[in-house]
Scaffold this active site. Structure first.
Site, PDB file in Angstrom:
ATOM      1  N   GLN A  37      43.468  48.653  35.776  1.00 45.25           N
ATOM      2  CA  GLN A  37      42.382  49.321  35.042  1.00 45.25           C
ATOM      3  C   GLN A  37      41.529  50.162  35.988  1.00 45.25           C
ATOM      4  O   GLN A  37      41.067  49.685  37.021  1.00 45.25           O
ATOM      5  CB  GLN A  37      41.519  48.255  34.330  1.00 45.25           C
ATOM      6  CG  GLN A  37      40.454  48.818  33.426  1.00 45.25           C
ATOM      7  CD  GLN A  37      41.019  49.593  32.223  1.00 45.25           C
ATOM      8  OE1 GLN A  37      41.976  49.171  31.597  1.00 45.25           O
ATOM      9  NE2 GLN A  37      40.414  50.725  31.930  1.00 45.25           N
ATOM     10  N   LYS A  69      43.388  45.453  25.199  1.00 48.91           N
ATOM     11  CA  LYS A  69      44.806  45.626  25.521  1.00 48.91           C
ATOM     12  C   LYS A  69      45.546  44.291  25.424  1.00 48.91           C
ATOM     13  O   LYS A  69      46.636  44.200  24.867  1.00 48.91           O
ATOM     14  CB  LYS A  69      44.958  46.245  26.923  1.00 48.91           C
ATOM     15  CG  LYS A  69      44.564  47.722  26.936  1.00 48.91           C
ATOM     16  CD  LYS A  69      44.374  48.309  28.322  1.00 48.91           C
ATOM     17  CE  LYS A  69      43.829  49.718  28.221  1.00 48.91           C
ATOM     18  NZ  LYS A  69      43.450  50.326  29.501  1.00 48.91           N
ATOM     19  N   ASP A  98      51.379  53.002  32.262  1.00 44.75           N
ATOM     20  CA  ASP A  98      50.238  53.906  32.066  1.00 44.75           C
ATOM     21  C   ASP A  98      50.679  55.363  32.253  1.00 44.75           C
ATOM     22  O   ASP A  98      49.981  56.282  31.844  1.00 44.75           O
ATOM     23  CB  ASP A  98      49.131  53.587  33.094  1.00 44.75           C
ATOM     24  CG  ASP A  98      47.876  53.033  32.436  1.00 44.75           C
ATOM     25  OD1 ASP A  98      47.751  53.157  31.197  1.00 44.75           O
ATOM     26  OD2 ASP A  98      47.023  52.482  33.163  1.00 44.75           O
TER      27      ASP A  98
END
Ligand code: NAP
Length: 286
Positions: free
Chosen positions: A97, A53, A120
């Site tokens: 995460q 990422k 997200d």
């Protein structure tokens, strides 16, 4: 018949070239898009994901901050850090995460992220907006699947889509996106009786289960479009999806590979959400 490949790497490169231009344009307008990625603990798969990422951010010029915290980080400390990032004007997207260590309530942490920076798309505000058709950051993986369908000019109107899997991050939002595009949607899960009966009726199948070869050629209607979200390992330790790729590609009209399919598109949509968030700050600037 051999299905045409929907190449997630190629589509990602194409989209990211455009994102690099968008980033430069935002910088010119005084906003340098920024993404904060928080990793707690040393889960090896998570380490690879966050590295990819951050690398993708660098590729398009997005400013990224990778914070690695020890497994022992307390929930209170993590919540405090999220709060600081919520108030940091250099950061437009916050990604924590998953999975988090067992002593941290992931739900609490996700809910602590400002919906304006929820790139997200996991916050209940984002999920509710998707459900009611309001603008929001869409979860990156299903959004990437939608972009792949769009890339082949596929019209979902009136089509029957079968989603295998009902997780909050893939299956459920996937079903809502397909519905929003006028598909008739069936969602299958571990308690579904006769999965094959459902998949055989599908014009589009999205496999998001996490089990190798859960979709075999005899379960696919000739000419169906097959999107493989799964990430598994085969006996040799090689990355593979949920779909029996070689056999299903003889039946389907389009198919996504693993690796090189949904994976890179997930990261691409994270970049898209971060840029949208940065762009949003321009409209609220005094
Ligand atoms: P998850 O939370 O474990 O959900 C799996 C879903 O599959 C559940 O809803 C489960 O049903 C359902 N399921 C289990 N066995 C089934 C069966 N035999 N038939 C039909 N459905 C079945 O997983 P996830 O987070 O959604 O991820 C799914 C897969 O996608 C994993 O391999 C993951 O690594 C991969 N993934 C890839 C990306 C990417 O960027 N490429 C991103 C996210 C996830 P129940 O709800 O009844 O348990």
């Amino acid at each position: 018949m051999s299905a045409q490949l929907i190449d997630g790497n190629a589509l990602s490169q194409h989209m990211r070239a455009d994102f690099a231009t968008r980033t430069q344009s935002l910088i010119t307008q005084g906003v340098h898009p920024g993404l904060a990625v928080i990793l707690v603990g040393d889960n090896p798969a998570s380490q690879v994901y966050v590295r990819n990422k951050v690398k993708a951010c660098e590729q398009v010029g997005i400013h990224s901050v990778l914070e690695k915290h020890p497994e022992t980080l307390s929930q209170a400390e993590l919540l405090e850090r999220v709060d600081q990032l919520n108030n940091d004007p250099r950061i437009h997207g916050i990604l924590v995460q998953l999975p988090l260590p067992a002593h941290i309530d992931a739900h609490r942490v996700i809910e602590a992220i400002s919906p304006a920076k929820d790139v997200d798309g996991f916050h209940v505000a984002s999920a509710g907006a998707l459900m009611t058709g309001l603008p929001a950051y869409w979860p990156c993986t299903p959004h990437g699947c939608m972009k792949m369908l769009e890339s082949i000019g596929y019209s979902l109107k009136g089509k029957h889509a079968v989603v295998m899997g009902r997780s909050n991050i893939v299956g459920k939002p996937m079903a809502l996106m397909l519905l929003q595009h006028n598909a008739t949607v069936t969602v299958c899960h571990s308690a579904t009786v006769n999965l094959k009966h459902h998949t055989l009726q599908a014009d589009v199948i999205i496999a998001a289960v996490g089990k190798r070869n859960v979709l075999t050629a005899d379960m696919v209607k000739p000419g169906a479009v097959v999107i493989d979200v799964g990430m598994n390992r085969d006996d040799a330790g090689k990355l593979c999806g949920d779909v029996d790729f070689e056999a299903v590609r003889q039946v389907a009209s389009y198919i996504t590979p693993v690796p090189g399919g949904v994976g890179p598109m997930t990261i691409t949509m994270l970049l898209a959400n971060t840029l949208d968030s940065a762009q949003q700050t321009l409209s609220v600037k005094p």
